[in-house]
Design an enzyme around this catalytic site. Sequence first.
Site, PDB file in Angstrom:
ATOM      1  N   ASP A  39     -14.699  80.919 -37.256  1.00  0.00           N
ATOM      2  CA  ASP A  39     -13.219  80.797 -36.813  1.00  0.00           C
ATOM      3  C   ASP A  39     -12.542  79.782 -37.396  1.00  0.00           C
ATOM      4  O   ASP A  39     -13.064  79.029 -38.086  1.00  0.00           O
ATOM      5  CB  ASP A  39     -13.268  80.755 -35.290  1.00  0.00           C
ATOM      6  CG  ASP A  39     -11.990  80.742 -34.679  1.00  0.00           C
ATOM      7  OD1 ASP A  39     -10.940  81.535 -34.940  1.00  0.00           O
ATOM      8  OD2 ASP A  39     -11.800  79.783 -34.001  1.00  0.00           O
ATOM      9  N   ASP A  89      -8.668  78.558 -36.317  1.00  0.00           N
ATOM     10  CA  ASP A  89      -7.906  77.536 -35.621  1.00  0.00           C
ATOM     11  C   ASP A  89      -8.750  77.067 -34.350  1.00  0.00           C
ATOM     12  O   ASP A  89      -9.259  78.029 -33.477  1.00  0.00           O
ATOM     13  CB  ASP A  89      -6.589  78.416 -35.167  1.00  0.00           C
ATOM     14  CG  ASP A  89      -5.806  78.669 -36.249  1.00  0.00           C
ATOM     15  OD1 ASP A  89      -5.188  79.630 -36.692  1.00  0.00           O
ATOM     16  OD2 ASP A  89      -5.532  77.675 -37.021  1.00  0.00           O
ATOM     17  N   GLY A 134       0.456  85.136 -34.242  1.00  0.00           N
ATOM     18  CA  GLY A 134       1.802  84.567 -33.987  1.00  0.00           C
ATOM     19  C   GLY A 134       2.819  85.509 -33.933  1.00  0.00           C
ATOM     20  O   GLY A 134       3.639  85.394 -32.657  1.00  0.00           O
ATOM     21  N   ARG A 145       2.340  86.763 -30.100  1.00  0.00           N
ATOM     22  CA  ARG A 145       2.754  85.602 -29.126  1.00  0.00           C
ATOM     23  C   ARG A 145       4.434  85.457 -29.023  1.00  0.00           C
ATOM     24  O   ARG A 145       4.653  85.202 -27.900  1.00  0.00           O
ATOM     25  CB  ARG A 145       2.057  84.087 -30.031  1.00  0.00           C
ATOM     26  CG  ARG A 145       2.188  83.394 -28.903  1.00  0.00           C
ATOM     27  CD  ARG A 145       1.247  81.732 -29.488  1.00  0.00           C
ATOM     28  NE  ARG A 145      -0.110  82.481 -29.730  1.00  0.00           N
ATOM     29  CZ  ARG A 145      -1.077  82.202 -30.544  1.00  0.00           C
ATOM     30  NH1 ARG A 145      -0.541  81.019 -31.563  1.00  0.00           N
ATOM     31  NH2 ARG A 145      -2.111  82.577 -30.773  1.00  0.00           N
ATOM     32  N   THR A 168      -5.293  83.958 -37.408  1.00  0.00           N
ATOM     33  CA  THR A 168      -4.475  83.480 -38.115  1.00  0.00           C
ATOM     34  C   THR A 168      -4.141  84.067 -39.549  1.00  0.00           C
ATOM     35  O   THR A 168      -4.807  84.939 -39.984  1.00  0.00           O
ATOM     36  CB  THR A 168      -4.635  82.057 -38.253  1.00  0.00           C
ATOM     37  OG1 THR A 168      -3.279  81.181 -38.749  1.00  0.00           O
ATOM     38  CG2 THR A 168      -5.514  81.798 -39.528  1.00  0.00           C
ATOM     39  N   SER A 169      -2.847  83.753 -40.098  1.00  0.00           N
ATOM     40  CA  SER A 169      -2.413  84.547 -41.112  1.00  0.00           C
ATOM     41  C   SER A 169      -3.202  84.029 -42.412  1.00  0.00           C
ATOM     42  O   SER A 169      -3.689  82.758 -42.639  1.00  0.00           O
ATOM     43  CB  SER A 169      -0.974  84.280 -41.406  1.00  0.00           C
ATOM     44  OG  SER A 169      -0.111  84.572 -40.418  1.00  0.00           O
TER      45      SER A 169
HETATM   46  C1  XBP Z   1      -5.671  81.489 -33.622  1.00  0.00           C
HETATM   47  C2  XBP Z   1      -4.331  82.217 -33.589  1.00  0.00           C
HETATM   48  C3  XBP Z   1      -3.393  82.342 -34.615  1.00  0.00           C
HETATM   49  C4  XBP Z   1      -2.808  81.112 -34.615  1.00  0.00           C
HETATM   50  C5  XBP Z   1      -1.309  80.882 -35.022  1.00  0.00           C
HETATM   51  O1  XBP Z   1      -6.449  82.183 -34.533  1.00  0.00           O
HETATM   52  O2  XBP Z   1      -4.503  83.097 -32.375  1.00  0.00           O
HETATM   53  O3  XBP Z   1      -2.397  83.413 -34.023  1.00  0.00           O
HETATM   54  O4  XBP Z   1      -2.775  80.258 -33.038  1.00  0.00           O
HETATM   55  O5  XBP Z   1      -1.537  81.468 -36.546  1.00  0.00           O
HETATM   56  P1  XBP Z   1      -8.067  81.965 -34.634  1.00  0.00           P
HETATM   57  P2  XBP Z   1      -0.455  82.710 -36.876  1.00  0.00           P
HETATM   58  O6  XBP Z   1      -8.623  81.136 -33.608  1.00  0.00           O
HETATM   59  O7  XBP Z   1      -8.792  83.378 -34.535  1.00  0.00           O
HETATM   60  O8  XBP Z   1      -8.292  81.290 -36.121  1.00  0.00           O
HETATM   61  O9  XBP Z   1       0.899  82.425 -36.463  1.00  0.00           O
HETATM   62  O10 XBP Z   1      -0.634  82.845 -38.234  1.00  0.00           O
HETATM   63  O11 XBP Z   1      -1.158  83.962 -35.958  1.00  0.00           O
HETATM   64 MG    MG Z   2      -9.923  79.817 -32.768  1.00  0.00          MG
END
Ligand code: XBP
Ligand code: MG
Length: 261
Positions: free
Chosen positions: A19, A21, A62, A65, A129-130
């Site tokens: 993963d 973030d 995002g 969200r 995430t992107s």
């Molecule tokens: C975490 C998320 C992402 C980030 C923001 O992703 O849920 O939405 O918070 O990134 P993970 P974006 O823990 O699966 O890596 O704005 O690009 O979505």
């Molecule tokens: Mg994460």
Amino acid sequence: MSVDGDRARAGTLDALIFDVDGTMADTEELHRRAFNEIFHEAGLSWRWEPALYRQLLMVTGGKERIAHYVRAHLGDAPARFAIADLHARKTERYARLLERGAIGLRPGVARIISEARARGLTLAIATTTSPANVDALIASTLGAEARGWFAAVAAGDCVARKKPAPDVYEVALAALGAAPDRCVALEDSANGLRAARAAGVPTVITINDDTRDQDFSGAAAVVSDLGEPDAPLREIAGVSFPRGYVDVDGLEAVLSCARTV
Ligand code: XBP
Ligand code: MG
């Protein structure tokens, strides 16, 4: 290189699926800053303070969200706002903030990547995430060439159903040609754990301030972080790591335990 590459694998572990973030790096404060800067520049009075953002993190993605915030917190209609445009601008801002060297990898991440590569394991990423954020984080922490260390990067809108749905892990597994029970997922959140488990991948959770109070039932192990030889991890639940840090041998043990349950 896919899992069935030409590197012999002595153990039972073929691939590590990261993963991003909260797991590879504590990025969410920077995401929060990028969201707030773009909201302000768009003339919106929206401001996501840390406590609210921690709640909003239960909604992965995002764009999703922002839509959830508009609907659930503002009682407004997401369609009235150019969410895709706001999010694209946020992604650009996040990359610029990362370029300033704002963030380092969490303890043990660079070490386990290096060891896994040396031991012939395949590396992959499965994240909500992107994709641009993945590239920016890898470039700013490991160097641009490190993007090639990951045989598969499943990210963002490559799936319609984001975590906790298993889709992003299933895309990564398919790209690797890997059996889920010969992989280990490294995650930080309950959403990520549910996604990995639904895809059949044993999971090690490294908690952080945003996720420490979440339900990690079903994780093979829950630890404070991956640890370092000179900075031992704190074990919270599940499989033990007697060396005080998560290494490939420890992850092989995770798989062995997962097979016995
Ligand atoms: C975490 C998320 C992402 C980030 C923001 O992703 O849920 O939405 O918070 O990134 P993970 P974006 O823990 O699966 O890596 O704005 O690009 O979505
Ligand atoms: Mg994460």
